[in-house]
Write an enzyme that holds these catalytic residues in place. Structure first.
Site, PDB file in Angstrom:
ATOM      1  N   THR A 157       0.831  -1.204   0.000  1.00 47.14           N
ATOM      2  CA  THR A 157       0.000   0.000   0.000  1.00 47.14           C
ATOM      3  C   THR A 157       0.867   1.258   0.000  1.00 47.14           C
ATOM      4  O   THR A 157       1.944   1.281   0.616  1.00 47.14           O
ATOM      5  CB  THR A 157      -0.958   0.015   1.219  1.00 47.14           C
ATOM      6  OG1 THR A 157      -1.561   1.299   1.322  1.00 47.14           O
ATOM      7  CG2 THR A 157      -0.251  -0.287   2.526  1.00 47.14           C
ATOM      8  N   SER A 192      -1.571   3.651  10.352  1.00 51.01           N
ATOM      9  CA  SER A 192      -2.529   2.779  11.060  1.00 51.01           C
ATOM     10  C   SER A 192      -1.845   1.443  11.342  1.00 51.01           C
ATOM     11  O   SER A 192      -0.782   1.165  10.775  1.00 51.01           O
ATOM     12  CB  SER A 192      -3.795   2.530  10.218  1.00 51.01           C
ATOM     13  OG  SER A 192      -3.545   1.542   9.217  1.00 51.01           O
ATOM     14  N   TYR A 194      -3.084  -1.390  10.441  1.00 50.20           N
ATOM     15  CA  TYR A 194      -3.171  -2.112   9.162  1.00 50.20           C
ATOM     16  C   TYR A 194      -1.991  -1.748   8.262  1.00 50.20           C
ATOM     17  O   TYR A 194      -1.292  -2.623   7.745  1.00 50.20           O
ATOM     18  CB  TYR A 194      -4.510  -1.792   8.449  1.00 50.20           C
ATOM     19  CG  TYR A 194      -4.382  -1.900   6.952  1.00 50.20           C
ATOM     20  CD1 TYR A 194      -4.252  -3.152   6.350  1.00 50.20           C
ATOM     21  CD2 TYR A 194      -4.316  -0.763   6.140  1.00 50.20           C
ATOM     22  CE1 TYR A 194      -4.063  -3.252   4.966  1.00 50.20           C
ATOM     23  CE2 TYR A 194      -4.129  -0.860   4.781  1.00 50.20           C
ATOM     24  CZ  TYR A 194      -4.002  -2.104   4.199  1.00 50.20           C
ATOM     25  OH  TYR A 194      -3.808  -2.209   2.854  1.00 50.20           O
ATOM     26  N   HIS A 195      -1.762  -0.444   8.070  1.00 47.34           N
ATOM     27  CA  HIS A 195      -0.672  -0.029   7.180  1.00 47.34           C
ATOM     28  C   HIS A 195       0.679  -0.508   7.718  1.00 47.34           C
ATOM     29  O   HIS A 195       1.584  -0.825   6.958  1.00 47.34           O
ATOM     30  CB  HIS A 195      -0.670   1.494   7.005  1.00 47.34           C
ATOM     31  CG  HIS A 195      -1.799   2.017   6.155  1.00 47.34           C
ATOM     32  ND1 HIS A 195      -2.976   2.483   6.673  1.00 47.34           N
ATOM     33  CD2 HIS A 195      -1.933   2.128   4.814  1.00 47.34           C
ATOM     34  CE1 HIS A 195      -3.778   2.882   5.689  1.00 47.34           C
ATOM     35  NE2 HIS A 195      -3.172   2.670   4.551  1.00 47.34           N
ATOM     36  N   LYS A 198       1.511  -3.892   6.626  1.00 46.51           N
ATOM     37  CA  LYS A 198       1.971  -3.969   5.234  1.00 46.51           C
ATOM     38  C   LYS A 198       3.473  -3.662   5.149  1.00 46.51           C
ATOM     39  O   LYS A 198       4.182  -4.228   4.327  1.00 46.51           O
ATOM     40  CB  LYS A 198       1.181  -3.005   4.344  1.00 46.51           C
ATOM     41  CG  LYS A 198      -0.321  -3.205   4.380  1.00 46.51           C
ATOM     42  CD  LYS A 198      -0.764  -4.519   3.781  1.00 46.51           C
ATOM     43  CE  LYS A 198      -1.093  -4.387   2.325  1.00 46.51           C
ATOM     44  NZ  LYS A 198      -1.885  -5.527   1.803  1.00 46.51           N
ATOM     45  N   ASN A 253     -15.896   5.518  -3.370  1.00 51.18           N
ATOM     46  CA  ASN A 253     -17.081   4.662  -3.373  1.00 51.18           C
ATOM     47  C   ASN A 253     -18.089   5.156  -2.335  1.00 51.18           C
ATOM     48  O   ASN A 253     -19.302   5.175  -2.575  1.00 51.18           O
ATOM     49  CB  ASN A 253     -16.691   3.214  -3.065  1.00 51.18           C
ATOM     50  CG  ASN A 253     -15.893   2.575  -4.196  1.00 51.18           C
ATOM     51  OD1 ASN A 253     -15.738   3.177  -5.262  1.00 51.18           O
ATOM     52  ND2 ASN A 253     -15.394   1.378  -3.980  1.00 51.18           N
ATOM     53  N   ARG A 254     -17.581   5.565  -1.183  1.00 53.60           N
ATOM     54  CA  ARG A 254     -18.463   6.079  -0.131  1.00 53.60           C
ATOM     55  C   ARG A 254     -19.142   7.376  -0.581  1.00 53.60           C
ATOM     56  O   ARG A 254     -20.354   7.537  -0.399  1.00 53.60           O
ATOM     57  CB  ARG A 254     -17.637   6.377   1.126  1.00 53.60           C
ATOM     58  CG  ARG A 254     -17.261   5.146   1.907  1.00 53.60           C
ATOM     59  CD  ARG A 254     -16.120   5.397   2.894  1.00 53.60           C
ATOM     60  NE  ARG A 254     -16.296   6.462   3.876  1.00 53.60           N
ATOM     61  CZ  ARG A 254     -17.169   6.446   4.870  1.00 53.60           C
ATOM     62  NH1 ARG A 254     -17.992   5.422   5.006  1.00 53.60           N
ATOM     63  NH2 ARG A 254     -17.233   7.442   5.742  1.00 53.60           N
ATOM     64  N   THR A 266     -18.578  13.175   3.739  1.00 53.26           N
ATOM     65  CA  THR A 266     -17.840  13.257   4.998  1.00 53.26           C
ATOM     66  C   THR A 266     -16.351  13.517   4.754  1.00 53.26           C
ATOM     67  O   THR A 266     -15.536  12.597   4.812  1.00 53.26           O
ATOM     68  CB  THR A 266     -17.996  11.937   5.777  1.00 53.26           C
ATOM     69  OG1 THR A 266     -17.748  10.859   4.842  1.00 53.26           O
ATOM     70  CG2 THR A 266     -19.362  11.765   6.379  1.00 53.26           C
ATOM     71  N   GLU A 341      -3.875  12.053  11.105  1.00 60.34           N
ATOM     72  CA  GLU A 341      -3.149  12.117   9.831  1.00 60.34           C
ATOM     73  C   GLU A 341      -2.939  13.582   9.469  1.00 60.34           C
ATOM     74  O   GLU A 341      -3.680  14.443   9.939  1.00 60.34           O
ATOM     75  CB  GLU A 341      -3.956  11.413   8.717  1.00 60.34           C
ATOM     76  CG  GLU A 341      -5.296  12.068   8.442  1.00 60.34           C
ATOM     77  CD  GLU A 341      -6.157  11.343   7.407  1.00 60.34           C
ATOM     78  OE1 GLU A 341      -5.683  10.405   6.758  1.00 60.34           O
ATOM     79  OE2 GLU A 341      -7.331  11.738   7.269  1.00 60.34           O
TER      80      GLU A 341
HETATM   81  N1  USQ Z   1     -11.443  10.089   4.044  1.00 60.71           N
HETATM   82  C1  USQ Z   1     -12.298  11.150   4.222  1.00 60.71           C
HETATM   83  N2  USQ Z   1     -13.627  10.879   4.372  1.00 60.71           N
HETATM   84  C2  USQ Z   1     -14.131   9.605   4.327  1.00 60.71           C
HETATM   85  C3  USQ Z   1     -13.253   8.542   4.136  1.00 60.71           C
HETATM   86  C4  USQ Z   1     -11.896   8.810   3.996  1.00 60.71           C
HETATM   87  O1  USQ Z   1     -11.888  12.326   4.244  1.00 60.71           O
HETATM   88  O2  USQ Z   1     -15.352   9.458   4.474  1.00 60.71           O
HETATM   89  C5  USQ Z   1      -9.989  10.340   3.861  1.00 60.71           C
HETATM   90  C6  USQ Z   1      -9.137   9.610   4.879  1.00 60.71           C
HETATM   91  O3  USQ Z   1      -8.980  10.366   6.044  1.00 60.71           O
HETATM   92  C7  USQ Z   1      -7.852   9.366   4.112  1.00 60.71           C
HETATM   93  C8  USQ Z   1      -8.306   9.239   2.662  1.00 60.71           C
HETATM   94  O4  USQ Z   1      -9.607   9.804   2.599  1.00 60.71           O
HETATM   95  O5  USQ Z   1      -7.011  10.465   4.219  1.00 60.71           O
HETATM   96  C9  USQ Z   1      -8.379   7.811   2.141  1.00 60.71           C
HETATM   97  O6  USQ Z   1      -9.162   7.053   3.029  1.00 60.71           O
HETATM   98  P1  USQ Z   1      -9.812   5.649   2.601  1.00 60.71           P
HETATM   99  O7  USQ Z   1     -10.691   5.213   3.726  1.00 60.71           O
HETATM  100  O8  USQ Z   1     -10.394   5.728   1.243  1.00 60.71           O
HETATM  101  O9  USQ Z   1      -8.520   4.730   2.451  1.00 60.71           O
HETATM  102  P2  USQ Z   1      -7.464   4.187   3.500  1.00 60.71           P
HETATM  103  O10 USQ Z   1      -7.970   4.103   4.874  1.00 60.71           O
HETATM  104  O11 USQ Z   1      -6.206   4.973   3.312  1.00 60.71           O
HETATM  105  O12 USQ Z   1      -7.269   2.682   2.990  1.00 60.71           O
HETATM  106  C10 USQ Z   1      -7.561   2.293   1.645  1.00 60.71           C
HETATM  107  C11 USQ Z   1      -7.754   0.792   1.618  1.00 60.71           C
HETATM  108  C12 USQ Z   1      -6.444   0.111   2.001  1.00 60.71           C
HETATM  109  C13 USQ Z   1      -5.330   0.621   1.100  1.00 60.71           C
HETATM  110  C14 USQ Z   1      -5.234   2.126   1.179  1.00 60.71           C
HETATM  111  C15 USQ Z   1      -4.228   2.698   0.215  1.00 60.71           C
HETATM  112  O13 USQ Z   1      -8.799   0.409   2.508  1.00 60.71           O
HETATM  113  O14 USQ Z   1      -6.597  -1.294   1.892  1.00 60.71           O
HETATM  114  O15 USQ Z   1      -4.111   0.046   1.501  1.00 60.71           O
HETATM  115  O16 USQ Z   1      -6.505   2.681   0.804  1.00 60.71           O
HETATM  116  S1  USQ Z   1      -3.456   4.158   0.853  1.00 60.71           S
HETATM  117  O17 USQ Z   1      -4.472   5.106   1.290  1.00 60.71           O
HETATM  118  O18 USQ Z   1      -2.643   4.744  -0.194  1.00 60.71           O
HETATM  119  O19 USQ Z   1      -2.635   3.759   1.979  1.00 60.71           O
END
Ligand code: USQ
Length: 394
Positions: A157, A192, A194-195, A198, A253-254, A266, A341
């Protein structure tokens, strides 16, 4: 060519299985339904019901004549992992249950993929650490003991790098120190548990590469969006699992789902948090091109698997624009960030390696989002507002 897909029931696993099967590969999938069970346990529903892995493989066979072998099994059990290499595998469902042979390529998606899940409490953190590291370790030892030539394509990731104040390279950084130079894994600082797993996975694989000459491609992927792939267009029952809840849903997607049910988008905090994004169809291409041009023996090859970068604010603005043009009343809300973050930061990752081996990016166009709106709207009545934000805090 025989391909083993670990985590073949997930958001990326099932589309990957169909993609390779369609292209003539001999595909085996294995999954323990972790994602489905976790959704049930946390009571965060999916957008639409998805047939089981066995049912999907049967539908795929009926419609295309192609065969995907299925094992429902837990890869944290080393014997389950080893069974795919030593011929003792017991297929849960297969048209032809003769041993598929030692896999030439293993695609490793079998991980707990959610950052919020890993921070619900210490138990969920433990589950994430145990599952992700043990599956990776079991895979590394199976390759060491039975087939060092098998190409391991592992999903990493972009979050392994965090948001450093320097340009992010593709996996490696050359360092000059006191007049001498060497190449090291790019500094990692995850946001996190999770991260963090990885990062540890990458370290395990790097160890296996150095000690036992394994061949590994580690794909540093950003958040993925999208629903439909070429193969799922054949029949709606072949569509991938789609989550829009806070735990398993990814931001774009959300936001599409939220727009459809008048739930203000959000954006967490200031919304300047920037990530590299890609379409689910590009995940398939990236994995395919990696498979076609495998890593060398004793090589840990790392690609940054993203196609373009956006801030949370950029995504909210884009979704709002398309949503409004389609007649939805889309509002954007800045809510207190449940995560810890950086909300304003430098972000300049390199992402050239996958393009160089033949990946042709799909970008986030209005048309792509319009298509997602159309599909999600068809399931409007299934959308549960109560799962969109639960407030899992870091
Ligand atoms: N975010 C918002 N509002 C929301 C959801 C998320 O502002 O309603 C923000 C988060 O704070 C974050 C960003 O959008 O800064 C991305 O969040 P996310 O929930 O889409 O993704 P993340 O938690 O980072 O994890 C997802 C996958 C994970 C993958 C990762 C890649 O679930 O499996 O490893 O994306 S990365 O983000 O590059 O680490």
């Amino acid at each position: 060519m025989s391909i083993l897909i670990l985590g073949g029931d997930g958001y990326l696993g099932w589309p990957t299985a169909m993609y390779f099967s369609e292209r003539g590969y001999d595909v085996t999938v294995v999954d323990n339904y972790f994602r489905r069970n976790a959704c049930a346990a946390l009571d965060v529903g999916m957008l639409y019901p998805v047939p089981t892995l066995v049912e999907r493989a049967k539908i795929w066979h009926e419609l295309t004549g192609k065969k995907i072998k299925v094992v429902v099994g837990d890869l944290t059990d080393p014997e389950v992992m080893r069974s795919f290499f030593n011929g003792t595998v017991e297929y849960t469902w297969a048209i032809d249950d003769k041993f598929a042979g030692i896999p030439e390529t293993v695609i490793h998606y079998a991980e707990q993929p959610s950052a919020p899940y890993s921070l619900i409490d210490y138990n969920h953190a433990n589950t994430t650490i145990f599952n992700n590291l043990i599956v990776t370790n079991n895979l590394m030892f199976a390759a060491r003991d039975f087939s060092r030539d098998t190409h391991i394509v592992k999903l990493g990731t972009m979050g392994e790098y965090g948001t450093p104040n320097i340009d992010i390279e593709e996996g490696w950084l050359e360092i000059e120190h006191k007049g001498k130079k060497d190449k090291f894994l790019f500094p990692r600082q995850a946001g996190s548990i999770y991260h963090t797993t990885k990062i540890m996975d990458t370290d395990l694989m790097w160890f296996g590469v150095r000690m036992w000459d394994l061949r590994v491609t580690d794909l540093m992927q950003g958040p993925v969006y999208g629903i439909e792939t070429e193969e799922s267009k054949i029949d709606n029952r072949l569509r991938t699992i789609f989550n829009y809840d806070e735990v398993f849903g990814t931001i774009l997607n959300r936001f599409i789902v939220q727009s459809i049910v008048d739930y203000p988008l959000t954006v967490y905090g200031k919304g300047g948090q920037t990530r590299g994004y890609l379409n689910i169809n590009d995940t398939l291409q990236c994995v395919h091109m990696s498979e076609k041009t495998p890593a060398q023996k004793s090589e840990l090859r790392i690609f940054n698997q993203i196609m373009e970068t956006f801030s949370a604010n950029d995504l909210a603005e884009k979704v709002q624009k398309v949503g409004v043009s389609l007649g939805y009343d889309v509002k954007v809300d800045h809510i207190e960030n449940p995560r810890k973050e950086a909300e304003e930061h430098y972000y300049n990752p390199t992402y050239q390696g996958l393009i160089d081996i033949g990946v042709e990016p799909h970008y986030l166009t209005d048309e792509v989002m319009t298509d997602m709106f159309r599909i999600v709207d068809g399931f409007k009545d299934n959308i549960r507002k109560d799962v969109i934000f639960k407030g899992i805090r870091w």
